[in-house]
Design a protein around this motif. Structure first.
Motif, mmCIF file in Angstrom:
data_model
loop_
_atom_site.group_PDB
_atom_site.id
_atom_site.type_symbol
_atom_site.label_atom_id
_atom_site.label_comp_id
_atom_site.label_asym_id
_atom_site.label_seq_id
_atom_site.Cartn_x
_atom_site.Cartn_y
_atom_site.Cartn_z
ATOM 1 N N UNK B 82 0.823 -1.207 0.000
ATOM 2 C CA UNK B 82 0.000 0.000 0.000
ATOM 3 C C UNK B 82 0.857 1.257 0.000
ATOM 4 N N UNK B 83 0.327 2.307 -0.625
ATOM 5 C CA UNK B 83 0.950 3.622 -0.623
ATOM 6 C C UNK B 83 0.013 4.605 0.071
ATOM 7 N N UNK B 84 0.566 5.724 0.458
ATOM 8 C CA UNK B 84 -0.239 6.744 1.135
ATOM 9 C C UNK B 84 -1.429 7.169 0.275
ATOM 10 N N UNK B 85 -1.201 7.268 -1.040
ATOM 11 C CA UNK B 85 -2.264 7.744 -1.924
ATOM 12 C C UNK B 85 -3.386 6.727 -2.134
ATOM 13 N N UNK B 86 -3.227 5.534 -1.552
ATOM 14 C CA UNK B 86 -4.302 4.534 -1.630
ATOM 15 C C UNK B 86 -5.385 4.788 -0.584
ATOM 16 N N UNK B 87 -5.152 5.749 0.298
ATOM 17 C CA UNK B 87 -6.163 6.072 1.299
ATOM 18 C C UNK B 87 -7.424 6.541 0.596
ATOM 19 N N UNK B 88 -8.510 5.831 0.833
ATOM 20 C CA UNK B 88 -9.763 6.084 0.125
ATOM 21 C C UNK B 88 -10.830 5.156 0.692
ATOM 22 N N UNK B 89 -12.047 5.338 0.187
ATOM 23 C CA UNK B 89 -13.112 4.372 0.458
ATOM 24 C C UNK B 89 -13.197 3.444 -0.743
ATOM 25 N N UNK B 90 -13.196 2.165 -0.489
ATOM 26 C CA UNK B 90 -13.297 1.170 -1.563
ATOM 27 C C UNK B 90 -14.718 0.622 -1.556
ATOM 28 N N UNK B 91 -15.391 0.856 -2.659
ATOM 29 C CA UNK B 91 -16.795 0.494 -2.783
ATOM 30 C C UNK B 91 -16.941 -0.721 -3.684
ATOM 31 N N UNK B 92 -17.795 -1.613 -3.261
ATOM 32 C CA UNK B 92 -18.170 -2.740 -4.093
ATOM 33 C C UNK B 92 -19.628 -2.536 -4.497
ATOM 34 N N UNK B 93 -19.933 -2.865 -5.719
ATOM 35 C CA UNK B 93 -21.311 -2.749 -6.202
ATOM 36 C C UNK B 93 -21.621 -3.941 -7.080
ATOM 37 N N UNK B 94 -22.901 -4.243 -7.210
ATOM 38 C CA UNK B 94 -23.288 -5.328 -8.101
ATOM 39 C C UNK B 94 -24.545 -4.942 -8.858
ATOM 40 N N UNK B 95 -24.729 -5.592 -9.976
ATOM 41 C CA UNK B 95 -25.927 -5.346 -10.781
ATOM 42 C C UNK B 95 -26.227 -6.583 -11.603
ATOM 43 N N UNK B 96 -27.451 -6.603 -12.106
ATOM 44 C CA UNK B 96 -27.817 -7.681 -13.016
ATOM 45 C C UNK B 96 -27.118 -7.469 -14.348
ATOM 46 N N UNK B 97 -26.940 -8.516 -15.103
ATOM 47 C CA UNK B 97 -26.484 -8.386 -16.484
ATOM 48 C C UNK B 97 -27.545 -7.635 -17.258
ATOM 49 N N UNK B 98 -27.117 -6.854 -18.233
ATOM 50 C CA UNK B 98 -28.075 -6.082 -19.008
ATOM 51 C C UNK B 98 -29.146 -6.996 -19.607
ATOM 52 N N UNK B 99 -28.764 -8.181 -20.007
ATOM 53 C CA UNK B 99 -29.734 -9.082 -20.628
ATOM 54 C C UNK B 99 -30.743 -9.605 -19.619
ATOM 55 N N UNK B 100 -30.392 -9.516 -18.330
ATOM 56 C CA UNK B 100 -31.293 -10.005 -17.295
ATOM 57 C C UNK B 100 -32.282 -8.919 -16.863
ATOM 58 N N UNK B 101 -31.947 -7.695 -17.195
ATOM 59 C CA UNK B 101 -32.701 -6.587 -16.616
ATOM 60 C C UNK B 101 -34.050 -6.416 -17.308
ATOM 61 N N UNK B 102 -35.013 -6.083 -16.524
ATOM 62 C CA UNK B 102 -36.316 -5.759 -17.099
ATOM 63 C C UNK B 102 -36.724 -4.399 -16.572
ATOM 64 N N UNK B 103 -35.961 -3.428 -16.917
ATOM 65 C CA UNK B 103 -36.259 -2.064 -16.491
ATOM 66 C C UNK B 103 -35.384 -1.599 -15.346
ATOM 67 N N UNK B 104 -34.902 -2.498 -14.539
ATOM 68 C CA UNK B 104 -34.072 -2.088 -13.415
ATOM 69 C C UNK B 104 -32.612 -2.202 -13.850
ATOM 70 N N UNK B 105 -31.949 -1.107 -13.909
ATOM 71 C CA UNK B 105 -30.582 -1.132 -14.429
ATOM 72 C C UNK B 105 -29.570 -0.609 -13.430
#
Lengths: 109, 118
Positions: B82-105
């Motif tokens: 790690x370096x000093x400049x790595x100080x941050x918030x690390x966010x994880x996100x998930x979503x459906x595949x576009x082909x799975x979506x039915x309006x919710x994206x």
């Protein structure tokens, strides 16, 4: 390259006043645009998306392709609207979000 | 539905140390993202998975960052060293595949891990 610009880092208005958070994008095609909100100590969450043409918590946003803008508006601000607001767009089938830097909205009592 | 889970919530390490973050996405979401959010900036995509394959890692500093998504479900993000400049918030996100979506994206986000490198 695609880009999202939120020109205001901070916006402070009084309760009951109208609010407009600006968002401009650069993309030559048809983007899908979103507003995300992050309340204090909460996770980032979707507020609204342009394709739904919905009003959430009194907020609306209209996509203006001519001006490449997607400004977020609310006619009467409430104190609970204080939060960070991020504009984002996606342009490809991989649904990669491109984010603005965010605007901190403070509603004064 | 259960949300995206991340751990730990906070981590303080010294520079040159290693650190790992864990993410459990929403069940059934094929797409998983890791973002880095430095104070005062919007989220910056580090890596995007679709199932257990990498879709985009163009902004991942590969000399020190690595990520994997075994079995297409949970994911770990590692920084070494790690370096000093790595100080941050690390966010994880998930979503459906576009082909799975039915309006919710939308992408659903975890609470994030706040990393401080001293």
């Amino acid at each position: 390259a695609q880009r999202v610009t939120q020109p205001e880092k901070l916006l402070s208005v009084f309760k009951g006043a109208p609010v407009e958070l600006k968002c401009n994008y650069s993309y030559s095609g048809s983007p899908e645009l979103f507003w995300y909100v992050q309340y204090s100590r909460q996770r980032l969450q979707l507020l609204l998306r342009h394709i739904s043409r919905e009003s959430i918590k009194g907020f609306t946003a209209d996509l203006n392709k001519g001006e490449t803008s997607f400004h977020l508006k609310k006619p009467f601000a409430q104190e609970e609207d204080s939060a960070m607001y991020y504009c984002a767009l996606t342009v490809d089938s991989n649904y990669q979000l491109i984010w603005g830097a965010g605007t901190k909205l403070i509603i004064k009592p | 539905e259960a949300g995206v889970a991340q751990s730990p919530r906070y981590k303080i390490i010294e520079k040159r140390q290693s650190v790992a973050f864990w993410c459990n996405p929403i069940s059934g979401h094929a797409t998983l993202y890791w973002y880095q959010q430095i104070l005062g900036q919007g989220p910056k995509l580090l890596i995007q998975f679709q199932n257990n394959g990498v879709v985009d890692d163009s902004q991942l500093p590969k000399d020190r960052f690595s990520a994997e998504r075994l079995k297409g479900v949970d994911s770990t993000l590692k920084i070494q060293p790690a370096k000093l400049e790595d100080s941050a918030v690390y966010l994880c996100a998930s979503s459906l595949l576009r082909s799975q979506r039915t309006g919710r994206t939308e992408a659903f986000f975890g609470q994030g891990t706040r990393l401080t490198v001293v």
